[in-house]
Motif scaffolding. Structure first.
Motif, PDB file in Angstrom:
ATOM      1  N   LEU A   1       0.807  -1.215   0.000  1.00 12.76           N
ATOM      2  CA  LEU A   1       0.000   0.000   0.000  1.00 12.76           C
ATOM      3  C   LEU A   1       0.842   1.267   0.000  1.00 12.76           C
ATOM      4  CD1 LEU A   1      -2.803  -1.142   2.441  1.00 12.76           C
ATOM      5  CD2 LEU A   1      -2.952  -0.909  -0.023  1.00 12.76           C
ATOM      6  N   ASP A   2       2.131   1.131   0.297  1.00 10.83           N
ATOM      7  CA  ASP A   2       2.994   2.310   0.227  1.00 10.83           C
ATOM      8  C   ASP A   2       3.331   2.659  -1.208  1.00 10.83           C
ATOM      9  OD1 ASP A   2       2.905   2.536   2.886  1.00 10.83           O
ATOM     10  OD2 ASP A   2       4.945   1.854   3.293  1.00 10.83           O
ATOM     11  N   ARG A   3       3.098   1.737  -2.118  1.00  8.44           N
ATOM     12  CA  ARG A   3       3.345   2.034  -3.530  1.00  8.44           C
ATOM     13  C   ARG A   3       2.046   2.127  -4.321  1.00  8.44           C
ATOM     14  NH1 ARG A   3       8.546   1.849  -5.044  1.00  8.44           N
ATOM     15  NH2 ARG A   3       7.935   1.892  -7.226  1.00  8.44           N
ATOM     16  N   CYS A   4       0.984   1.547  -3.772  1.00  8.65           N
ATOM     17  CA  CYS A   4      -0.286   1.489  -4.520  1.00  8.65           C
ATOM     18  C   CYS A   4      -0.920   2.879  -4.569  1.00  8.65           C
ATOM     19  CB  CYS A   4      -1.225   0.506  -3.843  1.00  8.65           C
ATOM     20  SG  CYS A   4      -2.891   0.570  -4.511  1.00  8.65           S
ATOM     21  N   THR A   5      -1.184   3.347  -5.778  1.00  6.68           N
ATOM     22  CA  THR A   5      -1.774   4.684  -5.927  1.00  6.68           C
ATOM     23  C   THR A   5      -3.299   4.618  -5.980  1.00  6.68           C
ATOM     24  OG1 THR A   5      -1.700   4.556  -8.318  1.00  6.68           O
ATOM     25  CG2 THR A   5       0.239   5.472  -7.228  1.00  6.68           C
ATOM     26  N   ARG A   6      -3.850   3.477  -5.746  1.00  9.52           N
ATOM     27  CA  ARG A   6      -5.301   3.255  -5.777  1.00  9.52           C
ATOM     28  C   ARG A   6      -5.872   3.606  -7.154  1.00  9.52           C
ATOM     29  NH1 ARG A   6      -2.235   3.459  -1.082  1.00  9.52           N
ATOM     30  NH2 ARG A   6      -3.477   3.059   0.756  1.00  9.52           N
TER      31      ARG A   6
ATOM     32  N   HIS B   1       2.995   0.379 -10.758  1.00  6.93           N
ATOM     33  CA  HIS B   1       3.832   0.850  -9.659  1.00  6.93           C
ATOM     34  C   HIS B   1       4.501  -0.280  -8.871  1.00  6.93           C
ATOM     35  CE1 HIS B   1       2.433   4.843 -10.500  1.00  6.93           C
ATOM     36  NE2 HIS B   1       1.202   4.376 -10.564  1.00  6.93           N
TER      37      HIS B   1
ATOM     38  N   THR C   1       2.649  10.304  -7.000  1.00  9.59           N
ATOM     39  CA  THR C   1       2.426   8.851  -6.893  1.00  9.59           C
ATOM     40  C   THR C   1       3.437   8.180  -5.966  1.00  9.59           C
ATOM     41  OG1 THR C   1       3.691   8.551  -8.912  1.00  9.59           O
ATOM     42  CG2 THR C   1       1.307   8.516  -9.128  1.00  9.59           C
ATOM     43  N   ARG C   2       4.542   8.843  -5.701  1.00  6.43           N
ATOM     44  CA  ARG C   2       5.501   8.253  -4.771  1.00  6.43           C
ATOM     45  C   ARG C   2       5.254   8.714  -3.330  1.00  6.43           C
ATOM     46  NH1 ARG C   2       5.901   5.058  -8.171  1.00  6.43           N
ATOM     47  NH2 ARG C   2       7.669   4.672  -9.539  1.00  6.43           N
TER      48      ARG C   2
ATOM     49  N   PRO D   1       0.832   7.696  -1.580  1.00  3.66           N
ATOM     50  CA  PRO D   1       0.373   6.380  -1.096  1.00  3.66           C
ATOM     51  C   PRO D   1       0.779   6.047   0.344  1.00  3.66           C
ATOM     52  CG  PRO D   1       1.018   6.193  -3.364  1.00  3.66           C
ATOM     53  CD  PRO D   1       1.411   7.582  -2.932  1.00  3.66           C
TER      54      PRO D   1
ATOM     55  N   ILE E   1      -1.424   7.976   2.643  1.00  6.91           N
ATOM     56  CA  ILE E   1      -2.803   7.454   2.688  1.00  6.91           C
ATOM     57  C   ILE E   1      -2.845   6.221   3.585  1.00  6.91           C
ATOM     58  CG2 ILE E   1      -4.633   6.364   1.317  1.00  6.91           C
ATOM     59  CD1 ILE E   1      -3.764   8.060  -1.045  1.00  6.91           C
TER      60      ILE E   1
ATOM     61  N   LEU F   1      -4.427  12.061  -6.839  1.00  4.50           N
ATOM     62  CA  LEU F   1      -3.783  10.965  -7.561  1.00  4.50           C
ATOM     63  C   LEU F   1      -4.455  10.695  -8.901  1.00  4.50           C
ATOM     64  CD1 LEU F   1      -3.040   8.488  -4.634  1.00  4.50           C
ATOM     65  CD2 LEU F   1      -1.360   9.331  -6.276  1.00  4.50           C
ATOM     66  N   LYS F   2      -5.730  11.064  -8.996  1.00  6.87           N
ATOM     67  CA  LYS F   2      -6.429  10.884 -10.273  1.00  6.87           C
ATOM     68  C   LYS F   2      -6.355  12.160 -11.115  1.00  6.87           C
ATOM     69  CE  LYS F   2      -9.650   7.751  -8.029  1.00  6.87           C
ATOM     70  NZ  LYS F   2      -8.767   6.601  -8.039  1.00  6.87           N
TER      71      LYS F   2
END
Ligand code: SF4
Ligand code: SF4
Lengths: 589, 273
Positions: A418-423, A569, B121-122, B125, B128, B241-242
């Motif tokens: 989840l630290d790399r997942c941008t959803r 990612h 993007t880095r 996440p 979040i 992010l979108k």
């Protein structure tokens, strides 16, 4: 509460396996072998022999060529021939004959054509046509064109009194052969594993018979799969096979109560409920080999217990202690860890004396180095899959988290960093585009330390979902994926109800116009009944036709899982949870 | 060195080698009095088209076309290279003329949005993930509605039980605007918790004037404020992010169209067509 103030709980025999097994029929069965040789006095009052037969068995009357078990299927019953003949096909049958999916990978053009032809509405299928569910079930369990299919194949006929299918049922391993009814009216007694287990417990002749059959048919090949035994001469393997003891721990139906347990107990409480196989500090009577299921390896830590690793099928424990005891007979080396059954575990124990006499002298120098006192735990006999110290590499909490969620059962568990997942959901879209617009997983799930166990079929090592499938639609491909054949699925929901991880979804299928499909009516000659307007007569009161759906690991796509390939990612991976080194490497990228 | 560090190092080196080669070729063309701008222009157009293919790849996940993550790596480093080639093409000068100016502005927007996207993007996440309960972006309005209803329920209960309007007044003046507002991406510009911290401070302050029972209700409301903070942050972060893609992708297509026109004009007026 009943009138006497006692709590009434649902009990095992509230619902017999088959209501048609009446007391009169049980009387007759008791006169047949092997039951006629059993001593009813040996059975406890709450589990009488007649009660087991009455509640844990089912009578099957089969048509000629009807399939009783299919090679590769998982099942939880054994079968006893009562009348007629059962034919065991000793060689593999083609996949399509057994109702398996095509299996071949799609080429470039097929993939493009499929993508262009993607249906716009969810779960659209060509009309299921044409027959009622029961008819479906019958049809699907029949082996067609037997003379041609069996031509040149070796077979073996089983006569009344002979038992088969017990090794797969008790070991939770796939059936090794297909068995069909050789005559019309062949009668079988199907014994579900609960009954079989009890028969083995109280009828020594049954236990001896089943164990003897396993020793003859399965044990040697299982032992030979271990590196430390493969190199032994045949006589040594025979001697080991003759002396190996069988142990079962835990409950085969752990999955039924597991969700409740998860909701109501803490992880340490759950650990304490797991049956102990070996206690830390105990002397090792033998080398313990996991035959099925999972074993938690833990050791005392402050006031609780710390899980250090887990063992899966084919892995063993205790070689180090046995080796060290043999080196210094004066100093007693006991087990450094406790072993517990996670759910249900089947283990083999090779007595210490045999390990010392037959196995230790043939160990390689490299193997011996690992067994020296500074070496680490769990020397596995097959290629060392378990890391030297999983905890160190995986980090505190992670091993326990995976154990607790029983994710360790996964052969291709979906994990998301989840630290790399941008959803961004590219993975979900990728999956959908590979499956006619229907994603086969949900991007959510339990998480710890930024790692999510995503809700996608894990392609379990012990695929409990397969056990109750009546048509064999859910099966394991040769390459290991657990796959549902949409053509032969009858939508009975058994697999979905059995999956402890809720990773199978039942969906209502739709026709080309997007309307739900309903079962249709057939006449006595199995022809569809049309109404006056020429439409098929729908049995809508039965509810729409359903199919089971789940991740199939994109087994028919050239590049492998679309979800993994779609993630830009590097956040998503499919991992065999027994490969802890790979897991640790991924977590520490 | 871990996998990502190794990969970053390798790709950065490759990118630098690409830049050095591009510069060397450009110098040689200049020395040889060849039309360097034509060559660099075509190289740049080819690079931009290759970069744009990444989006096409995303639409074909079922084809064995290498993993999207490998494409993204190519996209990032070829993107840096294209910035360098753009500088060579422009001769390190500001554009002149309408078409060149439009083209340059488009390129700068695409490049900057790409760089911003890379950082977003880095960086977002992990934030979040650590923010709290995971939330599905599409369901955030629903969560927000449910939270508001819950807060109103707590306030109504407190009023009914205490027979005082203290909580109602506080809700109307302070909590209602906070719980009704849907966060914007601007939240991320400063400290994302500033609103919730302010509200929590006001709640502490107000507790002085309440009895024990109402302080208990305030405790429950504090949990709701914490959940709203998470909701606001996740909403803003997931939206950003979108959103950046809504700049990056359409401007890329515009860039390609204008670049093709520019190439055609350059060739025609340069007497090469
Ligand atoms: S492996 Fe294929 S079917 Fe399974 S979740 Fe990934 S994309 Fe979907
Ligand atoms: S594609 Fe990768 S980054 Fe996007 S949602 Fe899926 S796992 Fe997360």
């Amino acid at each position: 509460m009943d009138a006497s103030g006692q709590t009434i709980r649902p009990a095992r025999w509230d619902e017999p396996f088959d209501a048609d097994v009446t007391p009169e029929r049980v009387e007759r069965i008791l006169t047949l072998p092997p039951f006629d040789r059993m001593d009813p006095q040996r059975f406890p009052r709450h589990l009488p022999l007649a009660g087991i037969l009455r509640n844990d068995t089912r009578l099957l009357t089969l048509k000629q060529d009807q399939i009783i078990v299919r090679e590769g299927d998982y099942g939880n019953s054994a079968f006893l021939v009562l009348e007629g003949t059962a034919r065991v096909v000793l060689e593999s049958l083609p996949r399509e004959v057994l109702g398996r999916s095509e299996g071949a990978k799609k080429g470039w053009f097929q993939s493009i054509a499929r993508a262009l032809g993607t249906r716009r509405l969810r779960e659209q299928r060509p009309h299921h046509t044409i027959r009622q569910r029961e008819a479906d079930e019958d049809e699907l369990t029949l082996l067609h064109d037997v003379p041609r299919v069996l031509e040149g194949k070796r077979t073996n006929d089983l006569q009344p009194g002979e038992l088969f299918g017990e090794i797969a049922a008790l070991g939770r391993s796939p059936r090794t052969a297909t068995v069909i009814a050789a005559q019309n009216g062949t009668q079988m007694l199907e014994i579900r594993w609960q009954g079989l287990r009890d028969l083995m417990s109280y009828a020594p002749e049954m236990k001896a018979h089943i164990e003897q059959r396993f020793r003859e048919h399965g044990l040697r090949s299982l032992l030979r799969a271990l590196d430390i035994i493969r190199r032994l001469p045949q006589e040594a393997v025979d001697e080991i096979a003759a002396a190996t003891e069988f142990e079962r721990h835990g409950r085969m139906d752990w999955y039924g109560s597991y969700q409740q347990l998860l909701d109501k107990t803490t992880p340490s409480e759950r650990l304490r409920t797991e049956p102990m196989i070996l206690q830390q500090g105990d002397y090792l009577n033998g080398l313990i080999i996991v035959r099925g299921g999972f074993v938690r390896v833990s050791r005392k830590y402050h006031l609780g217990e710390q899980t250090t690793a887990y063992l899966g099928k084919g892995q063993c424990y205790g070689l180090k202690e046995i080796y060290q005891n043999a080196q210094k007979p004066g100093e007693l080396v006991t087990s450094e860890h406790s072993l517990r059954a996670v759910g249900y575990v089947d283990v083999l124990v090779i007595p210490t004396v045999l390990v010392e006499r037959l196995i230790l002298p043939r160990l390689t120098a490299a193997e011996i180095r690992k067994l020296e006192p500074q070496g680490s735990i769990s020397k596995t006999a097959r290629p060392v899959k378990l890391s030297e110290d999983a905890r160190e590499k995986l980090g505190p909490g992670i091993v326990e988290f995976f154990m607790d969620k029983r994710t360790i059962n996964g052969g291709a568990t979906m994990l998301i960093d989840l630290d790399r997942c941008t959803r961004c959901d590219d993975c979900v879209r990728g999956c959908a585009s590979a499956h006619d617009g229907n994603p086969r997983f949900i991007r959510q799930g339990d998480q710890l330390e930024g790692i999510q166990i995503t809700q996608a079929c894990m392609h379990c090592h012990d695929p409990i979902c397969m056990i109750p499938c009546p048509t064999g639609a859910i099966h394991r491909e040769e390459s290991g994926e657990v796959v549902i054949n949409d053509r032969t699925c009858i939508g009975c929901s058994s697999c979905a109800n059995n999956c402890p991880y809720n990773n199978i979804q039942m969906v209502e299928i739709r026709d080309e116009r997007g309307m739900p499909q309903f079962p249709v009516k057939l006449d006595a000659k199995q022809r569809i009944v049309f109404d006056s307007q020429g439409s098929m007569t729908s049995l809508s009161a039965d509810g729409a036709v359903q199919r089971a759906t789940k991740c199939d690991l994109c087994h028919d796509l050239l590049g492998g899982p679309a979800c993994v390939r779609a993630c830009p990612h590097d956040a998503l991976i499919r991992l065999d949870m027994q490969e802890t080194d790979k897991l640790a490497a991924w977590l520490n990228r | 060195m871990n996998f990502f560090a190794r990969r970053r190092l390798r790709n950065t080196l490759l990118c630098l080698v690409g830049m050095v080669l591009a510069y060397g070729l450009w110098r040689m063309l200049k020395i040889a009095l060849r039309p360097a701008a034509i060559y660099t222009g075509f190289a740049l157009l080819a690079l931009v088209l290759a970069l744009a293919l990444f989006n096409g790849r995303k639409k074909l996940p079922f084809l064995p076309l290498m993993k999207a993550s490998s494409w993204l790596q190519f996209h990032i480093y070829a993107g840096w290279l294209s910035v360098f080639v753009f500088l060579l093409h422009s001769g390190f000068r500001l554009p002149t003329g309408m078409l060149e100016t439009i083209l340059s502005v488009l390129f700068v927007i695409v490049a900057l949005s790409g760089v911003a996207g890379l950082f977003i993007t880095r960086l977002l996440p992990p934030a979040i993930t650590r923010s709290g309960e995971p939330l599905v972006y599409e369901r955030i309005p629903r969560y927000q509605h449910a939270l508001r209803t819950e807060v109103e329920g707590i306030v109504e209960d407190a009023e009914r039980q205490s027979g005082s309007t203290a909580m109602g007044n506080f809700y109307m003046s302070t909590l209602a605007p906070y719980f009704q507002r849907r966060s914007s991406v601007l939240l991320l510009a400063g400290n994302p918790s500033r609103h919730s911290q302010r509200i929590l401070g006001q709640m502490d302050e107000y507790c002085r004037y309440l009895d024990e029972e109402l302080v208990g209700s305030m405790g429950r409301l504090r949990e709701c404020v914490e959940r709203k903070r998470n909701l606001d942050f996740q909403n803003a972060a997931q939206r950003l992010l979108k959103l950046w893609l809504f700049v990056h992708i359409p401007f890329t297509y515009s860039l390609i169209i204008v670049a093709l026109v520019h190439a055609w004009v350059a060739l025609v007026y340069g007497g090469r067509l």
